[in-house]
Design a protein around this motif. Structure first.
Motif, PDB file in Angstrom:
ATOM      1  N   LEU A  46       0.803  -1.219   0.000  1.00 16.37           N
ATOM      2  CA  LEU A  46       0.000   0.000   0.000  1.00 16.37           C
ATOM      3  C   LEU A  46       0.839   1.273   0.000  1.00 16.37           C
ATOM      4  N   ILE A  66      -1.273   4.563  -0.381  1.00 17.23           N
ATOM      5  CA  ILE A  66      -2.651   4.268  -0.769  1.00 17.23           C
ATOM      6  C   ILE A  66      -3.387   3.719   0.447  1.00 17.23           C
ATOM      7  N   TYR A  67      -4.618   4.193   0.640  1.00 19.85           N
ATOM      8  CA  TYR A  67      -5.379   3.717   1.783  1.00 19.85           C
ATOM      9  C   TYR A  67      -6.853   3.608   1.422  1.00 19.85           C
ATOM     10  N   ASP A  68      -7.503   2.649   2.059  1.00 24.93           N
ATOM     11  CA  ASP A  68      -8.938   2.478   1.880  1.00 24.93           C
ATOM     12  C   ASP A  68      -9.671   3.564   2.645  1.00 24.93           C
ATOM     13  N   ASN A  69     -10.793   3.979   2.090  1.00 21.28           N
ATOM     14  CA  ASN A  69     -11.556   5.071   2.685  1.00 21.28           C
ATOM     15  C   ASN A  69     -13.002   4.635   2.814  1.00 21.28           C
ATOM     16  N   ARG A  76     -10.490   3.802  -2.998  1.00 19.12           N
ATOM     17  CA  ARG A  76      -9.337   4.173  -2.196  1.00 19.12           C
ATOM     18  C   ARG A  76      -8.931   5.612  -2.477  1.00 19.12           C
ATOM     19  N   CYS A 111      -7.786   4.200  -6.891  1.00 19.14           N
ATOM     20  CA  CYS A 111      -7.968   5.414  -6.088  1.00 19.14           C
ATOM     21  C   CYS A 111      -8.906   6.391  -6.802  1.00 19.14           C
TER      22      CYS A 111
END
Length: 151
Positions: A46, A66-69, A76, A111
């Motif tokens: 990530l 990168i991160y999940d939201n 992402r 994303c």
């Protein structure tokens, strides 16, 4: 001039260390700690550091996180951090190539938004991000957290 953007490898760490010294002179990360962090990033999948290189070697870099939201689930978000182009190669489009690469990678990884931040004093960087179409949004706050475990 051919510039290639790729994921950083352990052999790139001395060049990255020199670039980071241009970005934040008061920081001095050691190569062993940088290597460990790079390995953790690779394992997570990530976060990654990317480099721009030409025939002379590494000339620029950025980190993509990168991160999940949950608000925009299942999409992402991504943050671009630690952007620097070697001092003698600025002003010839390498930063634009780095940022374009970051946006493409973020899109490929699902994303929906990409953010970047810079210090208030870095007005050249702010103007650069403006020209790339990044919109100014809110404030970015930092809070120092000790990395030493409490007993």
């Amino acid at each position: 001039m051919t510039v290639v953007c790729r994921i950083a490898q352990p052999a790139d760490l001395p060049a990255l260390q020199a670039l980071y010294a241009e970005l934040i002179p008061e920081e001095a990360p050691c190569l062993a700690e940088m290597a460990a962090a790079l390995a953790r990033m690779e394992a997570s999948g990530l976060s990654a550091v990317f480099v721009a290189e030409d025939q002379s070697g590494v000339i620029g870099t950025f980190q993509l996180v990168i991160y999940d939201n949950l608000v925009r689930a299942p999409r992402r978000k991504a943050m671009i951090d630690s952007v620097i182009v070697r001092h003698d190669r600025r002003g010839v489009g390498i930063g634009r190539q780095l940022m374009a690469h970051a946006v493409v990678v973020a899109a490929e990884r699902g994303c929906c938004r990409v953010g970047v931040s810079t210090a208030f004093r870095r007005q050249v960087a702010q103007s650069f991000y403006d020209t790339l179409g990044f919109g100014r949004f809110g404030y970015h706050y930092l809070y120092p957290v000790s990395s030493a475990p409490e007993h």
